[in-house]
Design a protein around this motif. Structure first.
Motif, PDB file in Angstrom:
ATOM      1  N   VAL A  69       0.816  -1.217   0.000  1.00 51.15           N
ATOM      2  CA  VAL A  69       0.000   0.000   0.000  1.00 51.15           C
ATOM      3  C   VAL A  69       0.852   1.270   0.000  1.00 51.15           C
ATOM      4  CG1 VAL A  69      -1.997  -1.094   1.061  1.00 51.15           C
ATOM      5  CG2 VAL A  69      -0.228  -0.108   2.524  1.00 51.15           C
ATOM      6  N   SER A  70       2.140   1.128  -0.285  1.00 50.81           N
ATOM      7  CA  SER A  70       2.995   2.310  -0.337  1.00 50.81           C
ATOM      8  C   SER A  70       3.770   2.336  -1.656  1.00 50.81           C
ATOM      9  CB  SER A  70       3.943   2.346   0.871  1.00 50.81           C
ATOM     10  OG  SER A  70       4.730   1.165   0.952  1.00 50.81           O
ATOM     11  N   PHE A  71       4.945   1.723  -1.674  1.00 52.98           N
ATOM     12  CA  PHE A  71       5.781   1.760  -2.872  1.00 52.98           C
ATOM     13  C   PHE A  71       5.091   1.131  -4.076  1.00 52.98           C
ATOM     14  CE2 PHE A  71       9.058   2.573   0.253  1.00 52.98           C
ATOM     15  CZ  PHE A  71       9.913   3.431  -0.407  1.00 52.98           C
ATOM     16  N   ALA A  72       4.479  -0.027  -3.879  1.00 50.91           N
ATOM     17  CA  ALA A  72       3.817  -0.692  -5.004  1.00 50.91           C
ATOM     18  C   ALA A  72       2.652   0.146  -5.512  1.00 50.91           C
ATOM     19  CB  ALA A  72       3.339  -2.077  -4.583  1.00 50.91           C
ATOM     20  N   MET A  73       1.930   0.777  -4.581  1.00 49.35           N
ATOM     21  CA  MET A  73       0.809   1.629  -4.975  1.00 49.35           C
ATOM     22  C   MET A  73       1.300   2.845  -5.757  1.00 49.35           C
ATOM     23  SD  MET A  73      -2.517   1.441  -4.501  1.00 49.35           S
ATOM     24  CE  MET A  73      -2.710   0.562  -2.958  1.00 49.35           C
ATOM     25  N   GLN A  74       2.402   3.445  -5.291  1.00 46.92           N
ATOM     26  CA  GLN A  74       2.972   4.595  -5.993  1.00 46.92           C
ATOM     27  C   GLN A  74       3.402   4.216  -7.405  1.00 46.92           C
ATOM     28  OE1 GLN A  74       6.056   5.620  -3.120  1.00 46.92           O
ATOM     29  NE2 GLN A  74       4.922   7.431  -2.479  1.00 46.92           N
ATOM     30  N   ASP A  75       3.989   3.030  -7.533  1.00 42.55           N
ATOM     31  CA  ASP A  75       4.409   2.562  -8.856  1.00 42.55           C
ATOM     32  C   ASP A  75       3.203   2.353  -9.769  1.00 42.55           C
ATOM     33  OD1 ASP A  75       7.009   2.642  -8.061  1.00 42.55           O
ATOM     34  OD2 ASP A  75       7.370   0.486  -8.162  1.00 42.55           O
ATOM     35  N   TRP A  76       2.122   1.822  -9.209  1.00 39.23           N
ATOM     36  CA  TRP A  76       0.906   1.601  -9.995  1.00 39.23           C
ATOM     37  C   TRP A  76       0.344   2.951 -10.467  1.00 39.23           C
ATOM     38  CZ3 TRP A  76      -3.527  -2.105  -7.971  1.00 39.23           C
ATOM     39  CH2 TRP A  76      -4.471  -2.305  -9.020  1.00 39.23           C
ATOM     40  N   VAL A  77       0.345   3.943  -9.587  1.00 41.10           N
ATOM     41  CA  VAL A  77      -0.128   5.278  -9.957  1.00 41.10           C
ATOM     42  C   VAL A  77       0.772   5.866 -11.048  1.00 41.10           C
ATOM     43  CG1 VAL A  77      -0.435   7.650  -9.154  1.00 41.10           C
ATOM     44  CG2 VAL A  77      -1.246   5.741  -7.751  1.00 41.10           C
ATOM     45  N   ALA A  78       2.081   5.673 -10.914  1.00 38.14           N
ATOM     46  CA  ALA A  78       3.004   6.158 -11.942  1.00 38.14           C
ATOM     47  C   ALA A  78       2.691   5.513 -13.295  1.00 38.14           C
ATOM     48  CB  ALA A  78       4.447   5.862 -11.531  1.00 38.14           C
ATOM     49  N   LEU A  79       2.376   4.219 -13.272  1.00 39.67           N
ATOM     50  CA  LEU A  79       2.012   3.522 -14.505  1.00 39.67           C
ATOM     51  C   LEU A  79       0.728   4.106 -15.090  1.00 39.67           C
ATOM     52  CD1 LEU A  79       2.430   1.144 -16.499  1.00 39.67           C
ATOM     53  CD2 LEU A  79       1.091  -0.278 -14.899  1.00 39.67           C
ATOM     54  N   ALA A 116      -6.227   3.250   0.854  1.00 34.24           N
ATOM     55  CA  ALA A 116      -4.908   3.302   0.212  1.00 34.24           C
ATOM     56  C   ALA A 116      -5.042   3.632  -1.269  1.00 34.24           C
ATOM     57  CB  ALA A 116      -4.183   1.974   0.402  1.00 34.24           C
ATOM     58  N   LEU A 117      -6.015   3.029  -1.936  1.00 34.11           N
ATOM     59  CA  LEU A 117      -6.223   3.270  -3.365  1.00 34.11           C
ATOM     60  C   LEU A 117      -6.714   4.689  -3.624  1.00 34.11           C
ATOM     61  CD1 LEU A 117      -7.784  -0.203  -4.042  1.00 34.11           C
ATOM     62  CD2 LEU A 117      -5.829   0.693  -5.320  1.00 34.11           C
ATOM     63  N   PHE A 118      -7.568   5.211  -2.742  1.00 31.84           N
ATOM     64  CA  PHE A 118      -8.034   6.586  -2.885  1.00 31.84           C
ATOM     65  C   PHE A 118      -6.910   7.587  -2.618  1.00 31.84           C
ATOM     66  CE2 PHE A 118     -12.544   5.128  -1.557  1.00 31.84           C
ATOM     67  CZ  PHE A 118     -12.916   4.946  -2.880  1.00 31.84           C
ATOM     68  N   GLU A 119      -6.219   7.391  -1.500  1.00 26.35           N
ATOM     69  CA  GLU A 119      -5.232   8.375  -1.081  1.00 26.35           C
ATOM     70  C   GLU A 119      -3.991   8.393  -1.969  1.00 26.35           C
ATOM     71  OE1 GLU A 119      -5.549  10.823   1.499  1.00 26.35           O
ATOM     72  OE2 GLU A 119      -7.538  10.156   0.836  1.00 26.35           O
ATOM     73  N   ALA A 120      -3.691   7.288  -2.625  1.00 26.01           N
ATOM     74  CA  ALA A 120      -2.562   7.268  -3.558  1.00 26.01           C
ATOM     75  C   ALA A 120      -2.780   8.269  -4.684  1.00 26.01           C
ATOM     76  CB  ALA A 120      -2.379   5.866  -4.135  1.00 26.01           C
ATOM     77  N   ARG A 121      -4.065   8.595  -4.932  1.00 23.15           N
ATOM     78  CA  ARG A 121      -4.394   9.556  -5.998  1.00 23.15           C
ATOM     79  C   ARG A 121      -5.030  10.828  -5.425  1.00 23.15           C
ATOM     80  NH1 ARG A 121      -8.069   5.970  -9.523  1.00 23.15           N
ATOM     81  NH2 ARG A 121      -8.542   5.091  -7.474  1.00 23.15           N
ATOM     82  N   LYS A 122      -4.906  10.991  -4.094  1.00 21.39           N
ATOM     83  CA  LYS A 122      -5.404  12.186  -3.416  1.00 21.39           C
ATOM     84  C   LYS A 122      -6.908  12.379  -3.608  1.00 21.39           C
ATOM     85  CE  LYS A 122      -0.998  14.681  -3.412  1.00 21.39           C
ATOM     86  NZ  LYS A 122      -0.222  13.457  -3.671  1.00 21.39           N
ATOM     87  N   LEU A 123      -7.644  11.292  -3.596  1.00 17.90           N
ATOM     88  CA  LEU A 123      -9.112  11.345  -3.700  1.00 17.90           C
ATOM     89  C   LEU A 123      -9.692  11.427  -2.289  1.00 17.90           C
ATOM     90  CD1 LEU A 123      -9.596   8.659  -6.509  1.00 17.90           C
ATOM     91  CD2 LEU A 123      -9.460  11.146  -6.744  1.00 17.90           C
ATOM     92  N   HIS A 124      -9.444  12.571  -1.649  1.00 15.50           N
ATOM     93  CA  HIS A 124      -9.781  12.721  -0.238  1.00 15.50           C
ATOM     94  C   HIS A 124     -11.290  12.646   0.020  1.00 15.50           C
ATOM     95  CE1 HIS A 124      -5.637  13.720   0.189  1.00 15.50           C
ATOM     96  NE2 HIS A 124      -5.734  14.902  -0.368  1.00 15.50           N
ATOM     97  N   GLN A 125     -12.098  13.161  -0.904  1.00 15.87           N
ATOM     98  CA  GLN A 125     -13.548  13.130  -0.697  1.00 15.87           C
ATOM     99  C   GLN A 125     -14.066  11.695  -0.667  1.00 15.87           C
ATOM    100  OE1 GLN A 125     -15.475  15.949  -0.085  1.00 15.87           O
ATOM    101  NE2 GLN A 125     -16.982  14.402   0.527  1.00 15.87           N
ATOM    102  N   GLN A 126     -13.533  10.851  -1.535  1.00 13.14           N
ATOM    103  CA  GLN A 126     -13.955   9.444  -1.535  1.00 13.14           C
ATOM    104  C   GLN A 126     -13.557   8.769  -0.228  1.00 13.14           C
ATOM    105  OE1 GLN A 126     -12.918  11.150  -4.133  1.00 13.14           O
ATOM    106  NE2 GLN A 126     -13.346  10.152  -6.092  1.00 13.14           N
TER     107      GLN A 126
END
Length: 252
Positions: A69-79, A116-126
């Motif tokens: 929920v950290s590095f792997a999530m960031q990599d997924w967002v980068a992709l 984790a999935l929301f916050e990786a993309r800063k979807l704070h409202q969700q």
């Protein structure tokens, strides 16, 4: 890996996936390969590996739960920024986790996955909306989870709920303990500690600032003093000192 587990893993992958997990696949290696594939432009393979890692790594190798929920999530967002199907896959994973959480299934894992999935993309409202649902249906669990979503609550404009769910030092001790576990996980995986420290400072500063802004200055000062003793980094200490004055960190 047992054969029936391998078959399940393969079944959950897209039908046209270029990569399928082999028997005895190591989650750590899949994580590393996903990053290599992205950098090499093998986006389809990278996406499938991210999906597999997110779905299975924490079960096959619990020590990778923090990496998941950290590095792997960031990599997924980068992709997702260079490969639109990866963005759609993130949306689908978040929607599925949130739906399970709202239905009371696999709690608290489903809630934490969705956040984790929301916050990786800063979807704070969700994040805020899902937390409100959890607070209504599983209040005790929501209070224990509040420390990890307080920054999102404030960023979404719900300062009142951020304060209402603040448990003071109990929240801070949870933040500190979670940070120590993540540091251990990063070290075991051979990764740096930048992300764990960023999350720690964000969560601790949000707690301190909310307390200070809502008439609980003594608690804010007590937590700030402990947090300042926890880190010698000047930038982190400056953020904590600002939080003591009620100033929230603007980024995570």
């Amino acid at each position: 890996m047992k054969l029936h587990h391998l078959l399940i893993c393969c079944f959950l992958l897209p039908a046209n996936a270029a990569w399928v997990p082999s028997a005895g696949v190591e989650p750590q290696r899949v994580f590393e390969e996903a990053r290599t594939d992205r950098l090499a432009g093998r986006y389809e393979d990278a996406l499938v590996k991210h999906q597999w890692f997110f779905a299975h790594a924490h079960r096959l190798q619990p020590a990778l739960g923090g990496v998941r929920v950290s590095f792997a999530m960031q990599d997924w967002v980068a992709l997702s920024k260079v490969y639109p199907p990866a963005s759609a896959a993130l949306d689908a994973a978040a929607a599925e986790a949130a739906e399970r959480a709202r239905a009371g299934k696999d709690l608290p894992q489903s809630f934490h996955d969705a956040v984790a999935l929301f916050e990786a993309r800063k979807l704070h409202q969700q994040t805020r909306d899902l937390y409100v649902a959890l607070y209504a249906s599983h209040r005790d669990m929501a209070l224990r989870a509040a420390a990890k979503v307080r920054h999102a609550l404030v960023q979404s404009g719900d300062d009142a709920l951020a304060a209402e769910t603040a448990r003071g030092m109990a929240d801070y001790l949870d933040i500190e303990s979670s940070h120590q576990r993540m540091l251990q996980a990063m070290s075991s995986a051979g990764l740096d500690d930048v992300h764990p420290w960023r999350i720690y400072i964000s969560n601790a500063a949000a707690l301190i600032a909310v307390l200070a802004r809502h008439g609980r200055q003594a608690e804010a000062d007590q937590i700030a003093t402990r947090a300042l003793g926890y880190t010698g980094d000047s930038a982190r200490r400056a953020t904590l000192e600002q939080a003591r004055l009620g100033v929230l960190p603007t980024h995570r």
